[in-house]
Design a protein around this motif. Sequence first.
Motif, PDB file in Angstrom:
ATOM      1  N   VAL A   1       2.768  71.917  -6.420  1.00 49.80           N
ATOM      2  CA  VAL A   1       3.608  72.619  -5.450  1.00 49.80           C
ATOM      3  C   VAL A   1       4.321  73.722  -6.218  1.00 49.80           C
ATOM      4  N   PHE A   2       4.385  74.909  -5.607  1.00 48.76           N
ATOM      5  CA  PHE A   2       5.008  76.054  -6.278  1.00 48.76           C
ATOM      6  C   PHE A   2       5.950  76.744  -5.307  1.00 48.76           C
ATOM      7  N   PHE A   3       7.236  76.834  -5.684  1.00 54.01           N
ATOM      8  CA  PHE A   3       8.223  77.578  -4.913  1.00 54.01           C
ATOM      9  C   PHE A   3       8.342  78.966  -5.541  1.00 54.01           C
ATOM     10  N   GLY A   4       7.858  79.998  -4.818  1.00 48.61           N
ATOM     11  CA  GLY A   4       7.884  81.360  -5.336  1.00 48.61           C
ATOM     12  C   GLY A   4       8.659  82.278  -4.422  1.00 48.61           C
ATOM     13  N   GLY A   5       8.728  83.547  -4.824  1.00 48.57           N
ATOM     14  CA  GLY A   5       9.531  84.457  -4.019  1.00 48.57           C
ATOM     15  C   GLY A   5       9.268  85.919  -4.295  1.00 48.57           C
ATOM     16  N   GLY A   6      10.291  86.712  -3.955  1.00 50.36           N
ATOM     17  CA  GLY A   6      11.678  86.331  -3.729  1.00 50.36           C
ATOM     18  C   GLY A   6      12.290  85.607  -4.931  1.00 50.36           C
ATOM     19  N   THR A   7      13.395  84.968  -4.654  1.00 49.60           N
ATOM     20  CA  THR A   7      14.120  84.194  -5.661  1.00 49.60           C
ATOM     21  C   THR A   7      14.391  82.808  -5.101  1.00 49.60           C
ATOM     22  N   PRO A   8      13.456  81.876  -5.292  1.00 44.51           N
ATOM     23  CA  PRO A   8      13.642  80.546  -4.695  1.00 44.51           C
ATOM     24  C   PRO A   8      14.777  79.746  -5.307  1.00 44.51           C
TER      25      PRO A   8
ATOM     26  N   THR B   1      17.104  71.896   0.510  1.00 46.05           N
ATOM     27  CA  THR B   1      15.887  72.404   1.133  1.00 46.05           C
ATOM     28  C   THR B   1      14.671  72.049   0.289  1.00 46.05           C
ATOM     29  N   VAL B   2      14.783  72.211  -1.020  1.00 44.53           N
ATOM     30  CA  VAL B   2      13.697  71.825  -1.915  1.00 44.53           C
ATOM     31  C   VAL B   2      13.381  70.343  -1.757  1.00 44.53           C
ATOM     32  N   ALA B   3      14.406  69.522  -1.740  1.00 45.77           N
ATOM     33  CA  ALA B   3      14.204  68.083  -1.591  1.00 45.77           C
ATOM     34  C   ALA B   3      13.510  67.753  -0.274  1.00 45.77           C
ATOM     35  N   ALA B   4      13.938  68.404   0.821  1.00 48.73           N
ATOM     36  CA  ALA B   4      13.346  68.133   2.125  1.00 48.73           C
ATOM     37  C   ALA B   4      11.872  68.542   2.164  1.00 48.73           C
ATOM     38  N   VAL B   5      11.550  69.675   1.554  1.00 51.64           N
ATOM     39  CA  VAL B   5      10.162  70.130   1.513  1.00 51.64           C
ATOM     40  C   VAL B   5       9.292  69.136   0.745  1.00 51.64           C
ATOM     41  N   LEU B   6       9.766  68.699  -0.412  1.00 51.67           N
ATOM     42  CA  LEU B   6       8.974  67.772  -1.218  1.00 51.67           C
ATOM     43  C   LEU B   6       8.839  66.415  -0.542  1.00 51.67           C
TER      44      LEU B   6
ATOM     45  N   GLU C   1       2.666  68.453 -10.399  1.00 50.42           N
ATOM     46  CA  GLU C   1       3.413  69.573 -10.969  1.00 50.42           C
ATOM     47  C   GLU C   1       4.180  70.277  -9.851  1.00 50.42           C
ATOM     48  N   VAL C   2       5.501  70.398 -10.025  1.00 49.93           N
ATOM     49  CA  VAL C   2       6.345  71.046  -9.017  1.00 49.93           C
ATOM     50  C   VAL C   2       7.158  72.130  -9.715  1.00 49.93           C
ATOM     51  N   THR C   3       6.798  73.392  -9.439  1.00 55.33           N
ATOM     52  CA  THR C   3       7.390  74.535 -10.131  1.00 55.33           C
ATOM     53  C   THR C   3       8.310  75.302  -9.204  1.00 55.33           C
ATOM     54  N   LEU C   4       9.407  75.776  -9.760  1.00 57.93           N
ATOM     55  CA  LEU C   4      10.331  76.655  -9.036  1.00 57.93           C
ATOM     56  C   LEU C   4      10.575  77.900  -9.886  1.00 57.93           C
ATOM     57  N   GLU C   5      10.395  79.076  -9.282  1.00 56.34           N
ATOM     58  CA  GLU C   5      10.769  80.311  -9.957  1.00 56.34           C
ATOM     59  C   GLU C   5      12.280  80.475  -9.888  1.00 56.34           C
ATOM     60  N   ALA C   6      12.870  80.937 -10.985  1.00 51.81           N
ATOM     61  CA  ALA C   6      14.327  81.057 -11.038  1.00 51.81           C
ATOM     62  C   ALA C   6      14.727  82.302 -11.811  1.00 51.81           C
ATOM     63  N   ASN C   7      15.831  82.889 -11.406  1.00 50.10           N
ATOM     64  CA  ASN C   7      16.442  83.975 -12.162  1.00 50.10           C
ATOM     65  C   ASN C   7      17.584  83.416 -12.997  1.00 50.10           C
ATOM     66  N   PRO C   8      17.796  83.963 -14.198  1.00 46.75           N
ATOM     67  CA  PRO C   8      18.714  83.332 -15.138  1.00 46.75           C
ATOM     68  C   PRO C   8      20.172  83.776 -15.049  1.00 46.75           C
ATOM     69  N   THR C   9      20.644  84.062 -13.867  1.00 46.60           N
ATOM     70  CA  THR C   9      22.081  84.313 -13.752  1.00 46.60           C
ATOM     71  C   THR C   9      22.828  82.995 -13.913  1.00 46.60           C
ATOM     72  N   SER C  10      24.053  83.077 -14.322  1.00 53.48           N
ATOM     73  CA  SER C  10      24.798  81.851 -14.606  1.00 53.48           C
ATOM     74  C   SER C  10      24.968  81.003 -13.345  1.00 53.48           C
TER      75      SER C  10
ATOM     76  N   ALA D   1      16.217  67.126  -7.060  1.00 47.75           N
ATOM     77  CA  ALA D   1      15.441  67.328  -5.823  1.00 47.75           C
ATOM     78  C   ALA D   1      13.949  67.116  -6.029  1.00 47.75           C
ATOM     79  N   GLY D   2      13.483  67.151  -7.280  1.00 49.55           N
ATOM     80  CA  GLY D   2      12.063  66.915  -7.541  1.00 49.55           C
ATOM     81  C   GLY D   2      11.353  67.980  -8.336  1.00 49.55           C
ATOM     82  N   ILE D   3      12.057  69.036  -8.729  1.00 53.84           N
ATOM     83  CA  ILE D   3      11.439  70.074  -9.559  1.00 53.84           C
ATOM     84  C   ILE D   3      11.246  69.537 -10.977  1.00 53.84           C
ATOM     85  N   ASN D   4      10.026  69.706 -11.534  1.00 47.48           N
ATOM     86  CA  ASN D   4       9.807  69.268 -12.907  1.00 47.48           C
ATOM     87  C   ASN D   4       9.331  70.393 -13.832  1.00 47.48           C
ATOM     88  N   ARG D   5       9.251  71.602 -13.269  1.00 42.14           N
ATOM     89  CA  ARG D   5       8.856  72.758 -14.083  1.00 42.14           C
ATOM     90  C   ARG D   5       9.535  73.991 -13.495  1.00 42.14           C
TER      91      ARG D   5
END
Length: 385
Positions: A61-68, A75-80, A94-103, A115-119
């Motif tokens: 599963v891959f959460f992409g974007g945009g900025t997921p 929401t991530v938990a409900a989807v999974l 494998e459950v991936t989430l794209e992320a931006n590194p703001t604090s 929520a279930g993200i492991n990558r």
Amino acid sequence: MTPDPGFGIYIHWPFCKSKCPYCDFNSHVRERIEHDRWRAALLRELDHYADATAGRKVTSVFFGGGTPSLMEPATVAAVLERIAARWPVADGLEVTLEANPTSVEADKFRAFRAAGINRVSLGIQALDDASLKFLGRQHNAAEATGAIALAAKTFDRFSFDLIYARPGQTVAAWEAELTRALDYAVGHLSVYQLTIEEGTAFFPLHARGELVLPDEDLAGDLYEATHSLLNRAGLPAYEISNHARPGEESRHNLTYWRYGDYVGVGPGAHGRLTLDGEKFATRAHRAPEIWLERVERDGFGAATPDAIDRDARGSELLMMGLRLREGVARARLIEETGRDLPDLVDARALDRLVSGGFLEVTDATLRATHEGRQRLNAVLGALLA
């Protein structure tokens, strides 16, 4: 043995805090997002595709974007949870989430893990503040390295992206930046050459000559330096822009490149689904509000799926698979098209590309060499003419 391409699910979150000047992805800036409404719509479209693909085992599963990483962890938990309820799920999913590194987003990492993200895949893009400002990023270099450190502590696996061939960049400067990146990269690193796409803020600047990229020779030198340095560091390229230690490859992206089936959920999301022996392309409406209204009305936001004929399937498989160092299994060509390599490509072009050192052919595979992958657009243009 032919690798199993797997079966993936892609979730598109279309919102960003700001639009980067190089980005042509389907991303949008909104002052307010109705998270409960969006959560319900994502779940409803998942149900639509679950009905059509019952029994398929989900491998990624891959959460992409945009900025997921702007999604609520709930929401991530409900989807999974909905995916696990509607499909069989592979061990070690494998459950991936794209992320931006703001604090602010980095602080949510622990909630995403719960929520279930492991990558996670971090959009770092550069390691100095001047380059980050040029690229329109909202973080600085200190936030970038801080987010990498937090990702390493929080998730089983992580990757981050860098962009090279920036204006004025030299091979020496890029090698120094890449060497610094290797202080943080553990298993996977994605490195993309900056390209100018129509519809981006960079496009008119480039057209007016106000933004000048490295010429073709320098771009080639930067590509070669990238592959040489990362190969020596134990992160060889398994795909044109993606480097990993053995076993750390992105399983979800391998599903794309091996031409496996995948569900695409969310605005503008694409999918490829084999149903009753035929392959179909799906694509949801790009506009977030229109997609949302369609899902609430009809249960899905895509137009009628388009059947992909066998010739097109062969072309798509070659275009995706030749990006990989492993190449294309000829058994997969036969499986998708009913025909083997000599019946799918220009035979004389194939001979020229093999003798020129750009392609290699065996009884089992067709693969692009290192030189062929560097020039893949030209190779494909000749092969599929």
